[in-house]
Motif scaffolding. Structure first.
Motif, PDB file in Angstrom:
ATOM      1  N   LEU A 212      35.445  47.777  33.886  1.00  0.00           N
ATOM      2  CA  LEU A 212      36.162  47.261  35.050  1.00  0.00           C
ATOM      3  C   LEU A 212      35.996  45.752  35.212  1.00  0.00           C
ATOM      4  O   LEU A 212      36.915  45.071  35.673  1.00  0.00           O
ATOM      5  CB  LEU A 212      35.697  47.976  36.316  1.00  0.00           C
ATOM      6  N   ALA A 213      34.842  45.232  34.836  1.00  0.00           N
ATOM      7  CA  ALA A 213      34.643  43.779  34.889  1.00  0.00           C
ATOM      8  C   ALA A 213      35.630  43.085  33.955  1.00  0.00           C
ATOM      9  O   ALA A 213      36.204  42.036  34.282  1.00  0.00           O
ATOM     10  CB  ALA A 213      33.212  43.420  34.512  1.00  0.00           C
ATOM     11  N   ARG A 214      35.859  43.680  32.786  1.00  0.00           N
ATOM     12  CA  ARG A 214      36.820  43.114  31.828  1.00  0.00           C
ATOM     13  C   ARG A 214      38.255  43.254  32.344  1.00  0.00           C
ATOM     14  O   ARG A 214      39.063  42.330  32.194  1.00  0.00           O
ATOM     15  CB  ARG A 214      36.666  43.808  30.466  1.00  0.00           C
ATOM     16  N   VAL A 215      38.554  44.384  32.971  1.00  0.00           N
ATOM     17  CA  VAL A 215      39.880  44.571  33.562  1.00  0.00           C
ATOM     18  C   VAL A 215      40.141  43.497  34.610  1.00  0.00           C
ATOM     19  O   VAL A 215      41.210  42.886  34.646  1.00  0.00           O
ATOM     20  CB  VAL A 215      40.010  45.979  34.196  1.00  0.00           C
ATOM     21  N   GLU A 216      39.135  43.242  35.459  1.00  0.00           N
ATOM     22  CA  GLU A 216      39.299  42.221  36.492  1.00  0.00           C
ATOM     23  C   GLU A 216      39.536  40.847  35.871  1.00  0.00           C
ATOM     24  O   GLU A 216      40.394  40.089  36.344  1.00  0.00           O
ATOM     25  CB  GLU A 216      38.073  42.175  37.407  1.00  0.00           C
ATOM     26  N   GLU A 217      38.799  40.526  34.811  1.00  0.00           N
ATOM     27  CA  GLU A 217      38.996  39.239  34.130  1.00  0.00           C
ATOM     28  C   GLU A 217      40.439  39.096  33.652  1.00  0.00           C
ATOM     29  O   GLU A 217      41.075  38.058  33.841  1.00  0.00           O
ATOM     30  CB  GLU A 217      38.061  39.126  32.916  1.00  0.00           C
ATOM     31  N   LEU A 218      40.957  40.150  33.033  1.00  0.00           N
ATOM     32  CA  LEU A 218      42.310  40.108  32.480  1.00  0.00           C
ATOM     33  C   LEU A 218      43.360  40.009  33.583  1.00  0.00           C
ATOM     34  O   LEU A 218      44.339  39.272  33.456  1.00  0.00           O
ATOM     35  CB  LEU A 218      42.566  41.353  31.611  1.00  0.00           C
TER      36      LEU A 218
END
Length: 208
Positions: free
Chosen positions: A24-30
């Motif tokens: 989810l942290a990566r999803v938020e970054e994207l």
């Protein structure tokens, strides 16, 4: 930030050690790279006392037990739990305000929490269950933490098997065998949800 779409609740569940928080942290970054300010953050409400420099409305919304229980009665708490004699829950009104602004809100949450969000915010919620590539991989991740006893690891694995049996209660299932792929799969879910005809029919009617 574009307000063409109402925001989406992305409710992600899965067994301990599957990597929900990292994905989810990566999803938020994207999402933020593509559209800065597009991700909203849900602040929990709790009955525990503030610690240190914690501020109401920043780390948590701090309420008395009586106020919290009244919020439950009034339908203003989406889902909640009790831990060490204190309530913790997700307030519905700030969440609805973020959705109206077109912000997506990501949740790393229990199975019951995901299903509760889906019940209250039916058309605004996508429920996603994250699977490990294998039980062996999950066990390796749990052991790799190096923070738990053998007994706790076995309990977590038993709980994981029970939780995985409930994956069919979710709308989407994503396997976290590769961080980038899993994050982009969740982005694909978000895009697909926002392109549903039911959410865009009014735009189509304007063109008739």
């Amino acid at each position: 930030m574009s307000n063409a779409y109402r925001g989406l609740i992305v409710a992600v569940s899965g067994p301990s050690g599957v990597g929900k928080g990292t994905v989810l942290a990566r999803v938020e970054e994207l999402l933020e790279e593509a559209n800065p300010g597009s991700v909203g953050h849900s602040i929990s409400v709790t009955t525990r006392a503030p610690r240190g420099a914690e501020q109401d409305g920043v780390e948590y919304y701090f309420r008395t037990t009586e106020e919290f229980e009244q919020m439950i009665k009034d339908g203003k708490i989406v889902e909640y739990d009790k831990y060490v004699d204190n309530y913790y829950g997700t307030p519905s009104e700030p969440l609805d305000a973020m959705l109206k602004k077109g912000q997506d809100v990501l949740f790393d949450i229990t199975i019951e929490g995901s299903l509760a969000l889906n019940r209250m915010f039916d058309k605004d919620t996508a429920t996603i269950f994250i699977l490990p590539p294998s039980m062996e991989a999950l066990e390796n991740r749990l052991r790799g933490r190096g923070t738990e006893t053998e007994e706790k690891i076995q309990k977590r694995l038993a709980q994981a098997k029970a939780e995985i049996k409930r994956a069919g209660e979710f709308e989407y299932i994503v396997t976290n065998d590769d961080l980038e792929r899993a994050a982009r799969d969740i982005l694909a879910v978000i895009t697909a949800e926002k392109l549903k005809a039911s959410k865009n029919i009014s735009t189509a009617k304007e063109l008739e």
